[in-house]
Design an enzyme around this catalytic site. Structure first.
Site, short mmCIF file in Angstrom:
data_model
loop_
_atom_site.label_atom_id
_atom_site.label_comp_id
_atom_site.label_asym_id
_atom_site.label_seq_id
_atom_site.Cartn_x
_atom_site.Cartn_y
_atom_site.Cartn_z
CG ASP A 63 -0.32 0.00 2.39
OD1 ASP A 63 -1.05 0.62 3.48
OD2 ASP A 63 0.84 -0.12 2.73
CE1 TYR A 65 7.80 3.96 0.69
CE2 TYR A 65 7.35 5.41 -1.28
CZ TYR A 65 8.18 4.41 -0.64
OH TYR A 65 9.17 3.88 -1.21
CG PHE A 76 8.89 0.41 -4.23
CD1 PHE A 76 9.27 -0.19 -3.16
CD2 PHE A 76 7.92 -0.49 -4.97
CE1 PHE A 76 9.20 -1.60 -2.60
CE2 PHE A 76 7.75 -1.91 -4.51
CZ PHE A 76 8.42 -2.21 -3.29
CG HIS A 186 9.13 -5.85 0.58
ND1 HIS A 186 9.59 -4.70 1.12
CD2 HIS A 186 8.05 -5.79 -0.04
CE1 HIS A 186 8.93 -3.57 0.73
NE2 HIS A 186 8.00 -4.23 -0.05
#
Length: 224
Positions: A63, A65, A76, A186
């Site tokens: 989801d 930031y 990102f 991740h």
């Protein structure tokens, strides 16, 4: 902001469904009563910047930031005006340096990737300020699954970068033999050392594109 490019048929189809009407009402109420990221005009930026017919790579985040001036609709990525690069993106830059020799830039604005055909998608497209995953399970996942399916149906080579188990949970939907699936943990500080560093996804992606006669991605984000 209205979608005007070739994502329109896919998105219109979803907008007509009952779950999306409920999602729309929920999101509208949240924006009216809470601080929500990204700005409402930025929710669909990934689709504006990367038309479906131009997708070469799909990078799947979770989801947005949830801190001020970070989310702007690309997974990102943060705006140019944000001088603090989030930890996961710092690790992506470290891997890019090792893998492709890119220098580490002074900003986290990834529009350059999006404009080259990298669809930077989150599975959930909105979030409450300071509350990660606060819009999880409200319907966005169904919407972004439809987006992932539309990419899967494209009859040309496409690369998926799936980092972490939530992203990899989408693998059963990806059954197109022309496509390449790259998996790793991740890039967050919690897991990057367990296999994200050294995964060489960026060079593997470009090798695959070039083997298929497709221009590779220039991964270097320039200093501003």
């Amino acid at each position: 902001m209205q979608i005007t490019n070739d994502w329109l048929p896919t998105i219109q189809k979803e907008c007509a469904k009952e779950y999306y009407k409920n999602l729309y009402e929920f999101v509208k109420e949240e924006y009216a009563t809470q601080v929500i990221y990204p700005k409402s005009d930025d929710i669909f930026n990934a689709f504006h910047m990367t038309p479906l017919s131009e997708v070469k790579v799909l990078i799947l985040g979770q989801d947005p930031y949830h801190e001020y001036n970070q989310a702007h609709g690309l997974s990102f990525s943060v705006p140019v005006s944000q001088n603090k690069i989030p930890p996961s993106l710092q690790n992506i830059y470290k891997e890019l340096k090792e893998d492709c020799g890119c220098y580490i830039p002074n900003n986290g604005y990834l529009e350059k990737w999006a404009k080259q055909g990298v669809l930077m998608l989150n599975t959930v497209l909105t979030v409450r300020a300071g509350a990660a995953n606060s819009h999880k399970g409200k319907g966005w996942e169904q919407f972004t699954d439809a987006i992932i399916r539309a990419v899967n149906e494209q009859d040309r080579p496409i690369v998926y970068m799936l980092w972490g188990s939530p992203a990899q949970s989408k693998i059963p939907m990806l059954n197109n033999p022309k496509h390449l699936i790259l998996k790793s943990v991740h890039p967050s500080p919690l897991s990057a050392y367990r296999g994200f560093f050294g995964c060489k996804h960026f060079s593997k992606c470009n090798e695959f594109l070039e083997q298929n006669g497709i221009a590779p991605i220039d991964w270097q984000i320039e200093n501003v």
